[in-house]
Design an enzyme around this catalytic site. Sequence first.
Site, PDB file in Angstrom:
ATOM      1  N   HIS A   1      20.624 -13.689  21.602  1.00 14.82           N
ATOM      2  CA  HIS A   1      21.201 -12.794  21.274  1.00 14.82           C
ATOM      3  C   HIS A   1      22.060 -12.139  20.040  1.00 14.82           C
ATOM      4  CE1 HIS A   1      21.329  -9.266  24.489  1.00 14.82           C
ATOM      5  NE2 HIS A   1      21.912  -8.907  24.588  1.00 14.82           N
TER       6      HIS A   1
ATOM      7  N   LYS B   1      12.959  -3.171  29.403  1.00 20.80           N
ATOM      8  CA  LYS B   1      14.372  -3.425  30.347  1.00 20.80           C
ATOM      9  C   LYS B   1      13.467  -2.301  31.198  1.00 20.80           C
ATOM     10  CE  LYS B   1      18.938  -6.001  29.743  1.00 20.80           C
ATOM     11  NZ  LYS B   1      20.146  -5.837  30.240  1.00 20.80           N
TER      12      LYS B   1
ATOM     13  N   ARG C   1      20.592 -10.751  17.873  1.00 18.35           N
ATOM     14  CA  ARG C   1      20.927  -8.745  17.911  1.00 18.35           C
ATOM     15  C   ARG C   1      21.587  -8.565  17.522  1.00 18.35           C
ATOM     16  NH1 ARG C   1      17.826  -5.437  22.232  1.00 18.35           N
ATOM     17  NH2 ARG C   1      19.631  -4.619  23.283  1.00 18.35           N
TER      18      ARG C   1
ATOM     19  N   ARG D   1      15.780  -8.859  22.451  1.00 19.12           N
ATOM     20  CA  ARG D   1      15.913 -10.008  23.312  1.00 19.12           C
ATOM     21  C   ARG D   1      14.955 -11.156  23.939  1.00 19.12           C
ATOM     22  NH1 ARG D   1      16.157  -4.157  25.681  1.00 19.12           N
ATOM     23  NH2 ARG D   1      18.199  -3.188  26.295  1.00 19.12           N
TER      24      ARG D   1
ATOM     25  N   TYR E   1      29.179  -2.045  19.414  1.00 18.67           N
ATOM     26  CA  TYR E   1      29.364  -2.294  17.725  1.00 18.67           C
ATOM     27  C   TYR E   1      29.606  -2.025  16.277  1.00 18.67           C
ATOM     28  CZ  TYR E   1      25.517  -4.650  20.010  1.00 18.67           C
ATOM     29  OH  TYR E   1      24.232  -5.535  20.650  1.00 18.67           O
TER      30      TYR E   1
ATOM     31  N   HIS F   1      18.702   0.859  24.348  1.00 20.21           N
ATOM     32  CA  HIS F   1      20.181   1.093  24.232  1.00 20.21           C
ATOM     33  C   HIS F   1      19.730   2.439  25.836  1.00 20.21           C
ATOM     34  CE1 HIS F   1      22.988  -2.268  23.119  1.00 20.21           C
ATOM     35  NE2 HIS F   1      22.090  -2.874  23.236  1.00 20.21           N
TER      36      HIS F   1
END
Length: 295
Positions: A240, A168, A243, A144, A275, A266
Site C-alpha cells: 500500500h 472494491k 499506492r 491495491r 494525499y 475512491h
Amino acid sequence: MDWKEVLIEYQSHLKLEKSLSANTLEAYLRDIKKLQKFTDTKPLQITSSEVEEFLYQFAKENYTARSQARLVSSLKSFFNYVQYEEWRTDNPAELLETPKLGLKLPDTLSVEEIDQLIAEIDLGTAEGERNRAILETLYGCGLRVSELTELKLSDLFFEENFIRVIGKGNKQRLIPISDYTIKYIDIYRKEIRVHLPIQKGFEDFVFLNRRGKKLTRVMIFTIIKNLAEKAGLRKKISPHTFRHSFATHLLKNGADLRSIQMMLGHESITTTEIYTHLDDTSIREAVLKFHPRNN
C-alpha cells in the site's frame, strides 16, 4: 436462531447484496466471531450492556482507536442487518460511539527510495524480473495489492496505454499505464512467464509463482519486506506504500485531485484528500513563491 445460522445468512448478505470483497467480508465476520466467543448469549437475545462490555474489554487490551472504530462499524452493520430482517425489534449496537480518529497520514517513499528497493532485486533470477515488474506496476498504477494479484492478461490494453482493474465492490476502472511500466511487464511476460508450467485455471493471471499459480497477498508483502530490509529502509513499507507514493507524487507534480480519485478507485474524494498533505519544505516554498507579499 443460533450464531451459526445468523452468520451464514449475514455472510450471504455481505457477499450478494453489499458486494464486499473477500477480504472485507472476512474482516467483518472475524469481528463478529470475537463477540460470539466473548458471550454465551445467542445473537437475538444479546443485550446492549453485553455488547458495551465486550467493547470495553476489547479496548482494555490496548487496541488502537482505529481497531476499535472498525469493530464498532462491524457490530453496527451486523445488528442493523439482524434488525432489518426483523429477527429482533431493537438494536443493541445502536448507541455505540465510534472513537474519534486523528488524521493518519500514509507513509510514502521518495522516488530515490523506490529506486533503492528496485536496486536490491536480483535480476539474474526469474523471480527477480517478476518482482521488478510487480514493484513498477504497484508504483506506476497505484494498485491495491488484491488488484495486483487479480490482474489478468486480458486486462492489459497496452496499445491504448490502459489496464483494466476490478476494485472494491467488483467495480471496474481503467488506469493509464506508462510505456516505462509496460516495458517491465513485457520483459517478465515475454521472457519469464512463457517458460512457467502454468496450472489450469491460472492461464490468464499476469503474476505467477514458480509453480504456475497466482501470487498471494502474503507473498507480495514478503517480497517488499525483504527488499526493504536489504535496502536498509527503516520505514514501515507494504504494498500500500507504493499506492500512497503513486498518489502523493502525482499530486506534487500537478495532477488534479479528481483524476487521482478516479485512478485510485475512491468512491468519495474525501478519501483522496488525505494525499493533499505536504512536507514542511513544500509548505515553505509555496508561501514564499505564491504569497503576494513575497513578490
